[in-house]
Design an enzyme around this catalytic site. Structure first.
Site, PDB file in Angstrom:
ATOM      1  N   CYS A 130      -8.009  14.101  53.924  1.00 27.56           N
ATOM      2  CA  CYS A 130      -8.305  13.012  52.992  1.00 27.56           C
ATOM      3  C   CYS A 130      -7.458  11.759  53.204  1.00 27.56           C
ATOM      4  CB  CYS A 130      -8.122  13.501  51.557  1.00 27.56           C
ATOM      5  SG  CYS A 130      -8.869  15.102  51.231  1.00 27.56           S
ATOM      6  N   HIS A 149      -4.927   7.902  44.619  1.00 28.00           N
ATOM      7  CA  HIS A 149      -5.732   8.912  45.323  1.00 28.00           C
ATOM      8  C   HIS A 149      -6.768   9.481  44.357  1.00 28.00           C
ATOM      9  CE1 HIS A 149      -6.765  11.634  48.477  1.00 28.00           C
ATOM     10  NE2 HIS A 149      -6.487  12.699  47.757  1.00 28.00           N
ATOM     11  N   HIS A 202     -15.515  10.950  46.696  1.00 22.61           N
ATOM     12  CA  HIS A 202     -14.465  11.210  47.686  1.00 22.61           C
ATOM     13  C   HIS A 202     -15.127  11.305  49.059  1.00 22.61           C
ATOM     14  CE1 HIS A 202     -10.924  12.333  49.644  1.00 22.61           C
ATOM     15  NE2 HIS A 202     -10.470  13.287  48.858  1.00 22.61           N
TER      16      HIS A 202
END
Length: 401
Positions: free
Chosen positions: A161, A293, A330
């Protein structure tokens, strides 16, 4: 060699739109691209939500190149061309050796892999000839290089990520070290395929409805597809050609948790944020906006909130924070590239994009996360957090020029 590195062009596409203008427009207006995944090749997988790109823009990728490309590479090339157009830059014989690319990919070409191996496993026949090169993690960087003629440092970066922030950090290093004058950098991923969704479903990480970062009752991650790319140049190179500078990449902070393959730890994100501030020569109070995040999981959002408080102290309650994953989901390897766009546009426009889908406060996430409504404020410095599974952390600071 201490060279300043600036951004002169950006390109992107995701569920919100197929260019940076539409991505910013809808993100700043808290529109969410999250909805039922309509991919017809999910092989009976039901009830999955995500943020799909409904239709690709006209891209004029050569057919001979297209047959060797996974969707990840296609998205990266489209974003790269947009970034080049905005920068008013082209690659030619005179600059090709000083022009490179780094592209972060978190998952790799599972779309190509699945399409090739499903029929092969059922029939025992050969797989499609380009499967291997479509699926390799460096494919997107290679395809960007070939599409534009870049012959400088070109490589893929993979750290789940945080891949895009690591790719941008690596590109900054190439310029600062004198190996390149210009770099295309960012990330791309296309995880809305059966095998990836089944894997995340098995981890019990997927939200059943939408992504609600920092909100009480949040239920997990929503996956999306997309790409984001930026043209990075040395300040001297950009000013010499009269380029419009969008922002400076002022600092980079990298760290590892060395703790657990999935569970978050506070010390890793804290170290990365502190390192970023130090690299940029900034005090905590200098940061106006932090793009978190903010994945929408209970543990990650709480962990990030604690880390932010440790680094910023009382200023943690004064600066604006938001998670734009609430709008574009995401996008794994592309996530922090899309969030780079949000940071730079916040600096350009003086608007903090909101955390969409927010319902009610969580006492463990009690910072100002800009719930549901964008906020006008002067943004001179914006920071972008990317904290990956496995504990690989990458934080970038962007500064007004």
């Amino acid at each position: 060699m201490d060279r300043r590195v600036v951004i002169t062009g950006m390109g992107g596409l995701c569920g919100l739109g197929t260019d940076t203008t539409s991505i910013w427009k809808w993100s700043a207006r808290r529109r969410s691209a999250i909805g039922p995944v309509l991919n017809t090749e999910l092989h009976g997988l039901k009830g999955i939500v995500g943020a799909e790109i409904k239709a690709l823009p006209d891209h004029n990728i050569d057919r001979k190149q297209l047959v060797s490309m996974d969707r990840i590479s296609v998205l990266a090339v489209i974003a790269a061309h947009e970034a080049m157009r905005q920068a008013g830059l082209s690659c030619n014989e005179g600059n090709a050796l000083r022009f490179g690319a780094t592209v972060g990919v978190g998952l790799g070409g599972w779309d190509a892999t699945e399409k090739a191996y499903r029929p092969s496993l059922s029939t025992g026949g050969r797989t499609e000839i380009f499967t291997g090169v479509k699926a390799m993690p460096s494919a997107a960087a290679c395809q960007v290089s070939m599409s534009l003629g870049l012959r400088g440092p070109v490589f893929g970066v993979t750290s789940a990520c945080s891949s895009a922030n690591h790719a941008i950090a690596s590109a900054v290093d190439q310029i600062k070290c004198g190996r390149a004058d210009v770099m295309l950098a960012g990330g791309s991923d296309a995880p809305l395929v059966w095998i990836v969704l089944k894997a995340w479903e098995a981890m019990r990480a997927l939200a059943p409805d939408t992504c609600r970062p920092f909100s009480a009752g949040r239920k997990g991650v929503v996956l999306g597809e997309g790409a984001g790319m930026a043209v990075l140049e040395s300040y001297e190179h950009a000013t010499a050609r009269g380029a419009t500078i969008l922002a400076e990449v002022a600092g980079v902070g990298l760290s590892a948790d060395a703790f657990h393959i999935t569970a978050p730890a506070v010390h890793g994100p804290e170290s990365a944020m502190r390192a970023c501030l130090a690299d940029a020569g900034l005090n905590a109070e200098d940061v106006d906006y932090l793009n978190a995040h903010g994945t929408g999981t209970k543990a990650n959002d709480q962990n990030e909130t604690t880390a932010i408080k440790r680094v910023f102290g009382d200023h943690a309650y004064s600066m604006s924070i938001s998670s734009t994953k609430s709008t574009h989901a995401h996008c794994i390897g592309a996530a922090s590239a899309l969030e780079m766009i949000a940071c730079v546009m916040a600096i350009q426009e003086g608007v903090v994009p909101p955390t969409a889908n927010y319902r009610e406060p969580d006492p463990d996430c009690d910072l100002d996360v800009t719930p549901n409504v964008p906020r006008e404020r002067k943004v001179r410095v914006a920071m972008s957090n990317a904290f990956a599974m496995g504990g690989t952390n990458a934080v970038l600071a962007f500064k007004q020029v």
